[in-house]
Design an enzyme around this catalytic site. Structure first.
Site, PDB file in Angstrom:
ATOM      1  N   THR A   1      -1.685   5.531   2.214  1.00  0.00           N
ATOM      2  CA  THR A   1      -2.943   4.760   2.152  1.00  0.00           C
ATOM      3  C   THR A   1      -2.981   3.938   3.684  1.00  0.00           C
ATOM      4  O   THR A   1      -2.313   3.183   3.755  1.00  0.00           O
ATOM      5  CB  THR A   1      -2.926   3.978   0.921  1.00  0.00           C
ATOM      6  OG1 THR A   1      -2.851   4.653  -0.225  1.00  0.00           O
ATOM      7  CG2 THR A   1      -4.353   3.132   0.796  1.00  0.00           C
TER       8      THR A   1
ATOM      9  N   LEU B   1       0.968  -1.181  -0.071  1.00  0.00           N
ATOM     10  CA  LEU B   1      -0.036   0.049   0.013  1.00  0.00           C
ATOM     11  C   LEU B   1       0.984   1.211  -0.108  1.00  0.00           C
ATOM     12  O   LEU B   1       2.150   1.245   0.709  1.00  0.00           O
ATOM     13  CB  LEU B   1      -0.797   0.012   1.210  1.00  0.00           C
ATOM     14  CG  LEU B   1      -1.974  -1.083   1.467  1.00  0.00           C
ATOM     15  CD1 LEU B   1      -2.712  -0.610   2.648  1.00  0.00           C
ATOM     16  CD2 LEU B   1      -2.967  -0.895   0.336  1.00  0.00           C
ATOM     17  N   ASP B   2       0.388   2.401  -0.602  1.00  0.00           N
ATOM     18  CA  ASP B   2       1.165   3.474  -0.628  1.00  0.00           C
ATOM     19  C   ASP B   2       1.559   4.026   0.778  1.00  0.00           C
ATOM     20  O   ASP B   2       0.455   3.582   1.904  1.00  0.00           O
ATOM     21  CB  ASP B   2       0.413   4.688  -1.245  1.00  0.00           C
ATOM     22  CG  ASP B   2       0.418   4.613  -2.833  1.00  0.00           C
ATOM     23  OD1 ASP B   2       1.324   3.441  -3.304  1.00  0.00           O
ATOM     24  OD2 ASP B   2      -0.496   5.039  -3.460  1.00  0.00           O
ATOM     25  N   LYS B   3       2.380   4.463   0.916  1.00  0.00           N
ATOM     26  CA  LYS B   3       2.801   5.294   2.399  1.00  0.00           C
ATOM     27  C   LYS B   3       1.416   5.672   3.115  1.00  0.00           C
ATOM     28  O   LYS B   3       0.984   5.762   4.113  1.00  0.00           O
ATOM     29  CB  LYS B   3       3.852   6.263   2.642  1.00  0.00           C
ATOM     30  CG  LYS B   3       4.031   6.670   3.833  1.00  0.00           C
ATOM     31  CD  LYS B   3       5.216   7.795   3.596  1.00  0.00           C
ATOM     32  CE  LYS B   3       5.598   8.456   4.917  1.00  0.00           C
ATOM     33  NZ  LYS B   3       6.670   9.642   4.833  1.00  0.00           N
TER      34      LYS B   3
END
Length: 240
Positions: free
Chosen positions: A58, A54-56
């Site tokens: 998110t 997951l993106d940082k």
């Protein structure tokens, strides 16, 4: 300082967490001192394997493998698009259709960060369903069938409804109450605090076949405070 990670489930094969926004999935390539989910889990459980990312910024549910065989089986499911990943996102504007499929190919941006729509890009499919509409935004459920990097963010932007907060694919770096509340008054010598100041998406649930019991399992992560607060504000001040 080690991050406080909420572990949803753990057995001999997998660890499922509710990742907080602001936490990296893997160590930063330039600064290994920055906290990451995998580093924290390895310090607690020993051997662990990253299955997806997951993106940082998110938040939400993630699964990690505790052994090589579980890692292999989960990777195969991701590669074969057998894992169902459901996100909730708050996008700008009002989506008119209740459901739509976005199958726009995406390619790495050769001139910067992120991805761009391109016929030369990798196949990407997102299924978007409207949950709730507001005067200035829409809450949607997104099934990331393919799950490429930045897929959700790029797809909603490509159809003209970028995330409510996304300064890479949209124009907002934060969501402020003053943007929708009439006669908003701020006390003297104070700055307005944003309701949410990171990308407005959350990984709600993940469903896959457990690597050892061979049964379908599903795990869910509740909204974090900033995401829930944004919806409360929209319901109060931007109700249709």
């Amino acid at each position: 300082m080690k991050p406080n990670i909420n572990i949803i489930f753990e057995d001999q094969d997998i660890i499922v967490i509710n990742k907080p926004s602001g936490l990296l999935t893997i160590p930063d390539r330039y600064n290994h001192l920055l906290p990451s989910a995998i580093s924290s889990l390895k310090s607690k459980f020993g051997e662990c394997f990253v299955v997806h990312r997951l993106d940082k910024d998110t938040s939400g549910v993630m699964v990690f493998a505790k052994n090589a065989e579980a890692h292999r089986k989960l990777n195969l499911q991701f590669d074969n698009q057998q894992v169902k990943k459901i996100y909730h996102a708050i996008v700008q504007g009002i989506l008119q259709k209740d459901e739509l499929e976005v199958d726009i190919p995406l390619i790495q941006n050769p001139n910067g960060v992120g991805v761009l729509p391109s016929i030369r890009g990798k196949e990407c499919l997102s299924i978007i369903k409207v949950i709730e509409r507001f005067k200035v935004a829409t809450l949607v459920e997104v099934n990331l069938v393919t799950g490429r990097q930045h897929q959700l963010r790029a797809h909603v932007a490509a159809i003209g409804h970028p995330l409510l907060v996304d300064d890479l694919y949209g124009e907002n770096s934060a969501f402020l109450l003053s943007s929708i509340k009439r006669r908003y008054n701020l006390k003297k010598n104070t700055d307005e605090k944003p309701i949410i100041s990171r990308i407005s998406m959350h990984s709600c649930s993940i469903e896959f076949i457990h690597p050892s019991i061979n049964q379908t399992v599903k795990f869910e992560a509740p909204y974090p405070k900033d995401f829930g607060a944004t919806l409360e504000v929209l319901r109060k001040y931007a109700k249709l």
